[in-house]
Design an enzyme around this catalytic site. Structure first.
Site, PDB file in Angstrom:
ATOM      1  N   GLU A   1      24.760  26.376 -19.916  1.00  0.00           N
ATOM      2  CA  GLU A   1      26.168  27.016 -19.595  1.00  0.00           C
ATOM      3  C   GLU A   1      27.203  26.284 -20.243  1.00  0.00           C
ATOM      4  O   GLU A   1      28.429  26.008 -19.545  1.00  0.00           O
ATOM      5  CB  GLU A   1      26.482  26.957 -18.091  1.00  0.00           C
ATOM      6  CG  GLU A   1      25.301  27.602 -17.368  1.00  0.00           C
ATOM      7  CD  GLU A   1      25.416  27.799 -15.661  1.00  0.00           C
ATOM      8  OE1 GLU A   1      26.674  27.471 -15.388  1.00  0.00           O
ATOM      9  OE2 GLU A   1      24.619  27.872 -15.002  1.00  0.00           O
TER      10      GLU A   1
ATOM     11  N   GLU B   1      21.512  24.834  -8.782  1.00  0.00           N
ATOM     12  CA  GLU B   1      22.325  23.767  -8.122  1.00  0.00           C
ATOM     13  C   GLU B   1      21.980  23.434  -6.544  1.00  0.00           C
ATOM     14  O   GLU B   1      22.766  23.457  -5.810  1.00  0.00           O
ATOM     15  CB  GLU B   1      23.850  24.541  -8.068  1.00  0.00           C
ATOM     16  CG  GLU B   1      24.113  24.747  -9.326  1.00  0.00           C
ATOM     17  CD  GLU B   1      25.582  25.629  -9.275  1.00  0.00           C
ATOM     18  OE1 GLU B   1      26.388  25.749  -8.332  1.00  0.00           O
ATOM     19  OE2 GLU B   1      26.249  25.988 -10.619  1.00  0.00           O
TER      20      GLU B   1
HETATM   21  O1  G3I Z   1      38.037  38.948 -12.961  1.00  0.00           O
HETATM   22  C1  G3I Z   1      38.166  39.066 -11.687  1.00  0.00           C
HETATM   23  C2  G3I Z   1      39.805  39.062 -11.378  1.00  0.00           C
HETATM   24  O2  G3I Z   1      40.363  40.359 -12.078  1.00  0.00           O
HETATM   25  C3  G3I Z   1      39.986  38.926  -9.806  1.00  0.00           C
HETATM   26  O3  G3I Z   1      41.418  38.920  -9.679  1.00  0.00           O
HETATM   27  C4  G3I Z   1      39.087  37.986  -9.341  1.00  0.00           C
HETATM   28  C5  G3I Z   1      39.256  38.009  -7.881  1.00  0.00           C
HETATM   29  O4  G3I Z   1      38.531  38.806  -7.115  1.00  0.00           O
HETATM   30  O5  G3I Z   1      37.823  38.082  -9.410  1.00  0.00           O
HETATM   31  C6  G3I Z   1      37.453  37.963 -10.948  1.00  0.00           C
HETATM   32  O6  G3I Z   1      35.983  38.325 -10.993  1.00  0.00           O
HETATM   33  C7  G3I Z   1      35.378  37.038 -10.777  1.00  0.00           C
HETATM   34  C8  G3I Z   1      34.677  36.444 -11.732  1.00  0.00           C
HETATM   35  O7  G3I Z   1      33.826  35.383 -11.493  1.00  0.00           O
HETATM   36  C9  G3I Z   1      35.924  35.880 -12.739  1.00  0.00           C
HETATM   37  O8  G3I Z   1      35.241  35.187 -13.763  1.00  0.00           O
HETATM   38  C10 G3I Z   1      34.231  37.517  -9.656  1.00  0.00           C
HETATM   39  O9  G3I Z   1      34.942  38.217  -8.617  1.00  0.00           O
HETATM   40  C11 G3I Z   1      33.334  36.507  -9.535  1.00  0.00           C
HETATM   41  O10 G3I Z   1      32.088  36.865  -8.605  1.00  0.00           O
HETATM   42  C12 G3I Z   1      32.831  35.753 -10.559  1.00  0.00           C
HETATM   43  O11 G3I Z   1      32.267  34.786 -10.386  1.00  0.00           O
HETATM   44  C13 G3I Z   1      31.249  34.230 -11.302  1.00  0.00           C
HETATM   45  C14 G3I Z   1      30.580  32.936 -10.470  1.00  0.00           C
HETATM   46  O12 G3I Z   1      29.489  32.464 -11.283  1.00  0.00           O
HETATM   47  C15 G3I Z   1      29.980  33.537  -9.025  1.00  0.00           C
HETATM   48  O13 G3I Z   1      28.866  34.416  -9.491  1.00  0.00           O
HETATM   49  C16 G3I Z   1      31.561  33.639 -12.781  1.00  0.00           C
HETATM   50  O14 G3I Z   1      32.236  34.667 -13.354  1.00  0.00           O
HETATM   51  C17 G3I Z   1      30.526  33.082 -13.305  1.00  0.00           C
HETATM   52  O15 G3I Z   1      31.059  32.291 -14.702  1.00  0.00           O
HETATM   53  C18 G3I Z   1      29.986  32.103 -12.384  1.00  0.00           C
HETATM   54  O16 G3I Z   1      28.969  31.482 -13.229  1.00  0.00           O
HETATM   55  C19 G3I Z   1      28.266  30.138 -12.711  1.00  0.00           C
HETATM   56  C20 G3I Z   1      26.900  30.096 -12.698  1.00  0.00           C
HETATM   57  O17 G3I Z   1      26.406  31.459 -12.356  1.00  0.00           O
HETATM   58  C21 G3I Z   1      26.367  28.916 -12.280  1.00  0.00           C
HETATM   59  N1  G3I Z   1      26.706  27.615 -12.608  1.00  0.00           N
HETATM   60  C22 G3I Z   1      28.357  27.692 -12.388  1.00  0.00           C
HETATM   61  C23 G3I Z   1      28.960  28.757 -13.304  1.00  0.00           C
HETATM   62  C24 G3I Z   1      30.502  28.737 -13.182  1.00  0.00           C
HETATM   63  O18 G3I Z   1      30.783  28.718 -11.823  1.00  0.00           O
END
Ligand code: G3I
Length: 397
Positions: free
Chosen positions: A306, A190
């Site tokens: 993705e 990105e």
């Molecule tokens: O599940 C917990 C939830 O219980 C809690 O209330 C909330 C707040 O702290 O956090 C939730 O976990 C989060 C999770 O996403 C939920 O899916 C994590 O903190 C957070 O770090 C995580 O973010 C991830 C994000 O990238 C940043 O790393 C996503 O899972 C993940 O699907 C997302 O993936 C990205 C790709 O890497 C790049 N392209 C876009 C894609 C979607 O944003």
């Protein structure tokens, strides 16, 4: 399939599905009228395509993909695979490749690959590799350089003086740790943002501010030195639709890829994230086809990295919502898989039980989202059949 037929069919179903809030007699009458209209329209064959909701045979997506010289897989979190044996079994059955959703980022979810500036913690990502290898799955690395998913210490401890050393050491250590064991790496993720108004279309991120535009070439060269076998990928999103913002992003991505190739950057593939929008009808097959052909003409492989369907603006009723989601998968993949350079399809999760969209794109009616191929009980949905059908009908690689 000409674009107008895609638009009319989806617009009709979107309109119909939106009616589900009305009385059943109204809806029934409307659906009958619409079905009659459809039956007599050129779009009828398209709707029949959409109606072929089941594919024949029990083969898994990994088997169907392999038969076509493709690879299908999904992103997963160790936290889910480790605690949910039924889910792990579904991944083993359906996926030929695994992508750690959190574990190979600097910091994300419960994973801390980089606890401090000096240290690395491979425990969770090593678990993911062992899981993949023990089930004859490949694994792809996501992501070495991104402006998000950075640990809290990054801002305070990384500066112009040490940024290059920090970046190169991260890549050397992480890509070196898995050298020869991964299908590919998302080296940079990105990096494009036309709204930042730079002539080169680059997103203004910490990496750009610390190292300048050459940070991309630096990252790819460090990755190539650390793991000469992995296919090195540039990954990005917002490229799928016939919209001015997506037009601008496609132009900027193409310009970046051309620049990287022209300067001899060791890049082997482009990752198209394909976070589809279920409510979006501005899908122009010819525009997507042309973009993919332009990327392929640079000698790059193309990975769908993705894939999922954001459903928070679709009607609540699961039957209608699932049909629209399945159509979005089918419309996109039917076009994408026509491009021989497309070698890999990864969905961003496998089951509605665990998806980033629950937290990042929740529905205003608080209904559970339904973006993926298996429902929350791990049953195959229309979306699974749509992807299976698109793979079955794709030209062999
Ligand atoms: O599940 C917990 C939830 O219980 C809690 O209330 C909330 C707040 O702290 O956090 C939730 O976990 C989060 C999770 O996403 C939920 O899916 C994590 O903190 C957070 O770090 C995580 O973010 C991830 C994000 O990238 C940043 O790393 C996503 O899972 C993940 O699907 C997302 O993936 C990205 C790709 O890497 C790049 N392209 C876009 C894609 C979607 O944003």
């Amino acid at each position: 399939m000409p674009q107008h037929q895609f638009t009319r069919r989806r617009a009709l179903w979107l309109g119909l599905a939106a009616l589900t809030g009305l009385g059943t007699s109204t809806v029934a009458r409307t659906i009958t009228t619409a079905q009659t209209a459809l039956r007599n329209s050129p779009a009828a064959s398209l709707d029949k395509l959409a109606r072929q909701t089941q594919v024949t045979g029990e083969q898994s997506l990994r088997q169907r993909a392999k038969a076509k010289g493709l690879i299908y897989g999904a992103a997963a979190r160790r936290a889910n695979l480790f605690t949910d044996p039924a889910l792990a079994k579904a991944y083993q059955a359906e996926c030929g490749i695994l992508v750690p959703e959190w574990e190979l980022k600097w910091s994300s979810g419960d994973a801390r690959l980089r606890p401090t500036l000096q240290t690395f913690d491979f425990s969770r990502s090593d678990w993911m590799l062992r899981f993949a290898q023990s089930h004859d799955m490949q694994m792809r690395g996501h992501v070495l350089v991104w402006h998000l998913g950075l640990p809290d210490w990054f801002e305070e401890q990384v500066n112009r003086q040490n940024a290059e050393q920090v970046l190169v050491r991260h890549i050397q250590t992480v890509a070196g740790h898995y050298a020869g064991k991964l299908h590919s790496w998302d080296v940079v993720n990105e990096a494009i943002e036309p709204n930042n108004r730079r002539a080169d279309g680059l997103r203004i991120t910490s990496w750009l501010q610390l190292l300048g535009p050459d940070y991309l070439d630096l990252a790819f060269r460090a990755a190539a030195a650390a793991d000469p076998q992995a296919k090195l990928t540039y990954n990005d999103y917002g490229l799928e639709y016939d919209r001015p913002d997506h037009d601008a992003r496609r132009r900027a991505v193409l310009k970046l890829l051309e620049q990287l190739k022209a300067q001899g950057t060791p890049i082997h593939a482009f990752g198209l994230q394909a976070h589809l929008e279920g409510h979006e009808t501005r899908f122009n097959p010819n525009k997507l086809r042309r973009f993919l052909a332009d990327v392929a003409s640079l000698g790059l492989e193309i990975y769908i990295t993705e894939l999922d369907v954001i459903d928070n603006r679709l009607p609540r009723h699961p039957t209608n919502r699932d049909r629209l989601i399945a159509q979005a998968y089918e419309d996109f993949l039917t076009v994408a898989l026509d491009e021989p350079a497309v070698k890999l399809i990864v969905t961003w999760g496998l089951s509605d039980r665990y998806t980033w969209l629950s937290d990042f794109h929740p529905r205003s009616d608080r209904a559970a989202v339904r973006p993926l191929l298996l429902d929350a009980n791990l049953n195959r949905k229309l979306a699974w059949h749509a992807v299976a059908r698109a793979i079955d009908q794709a030209p062999s690689r």
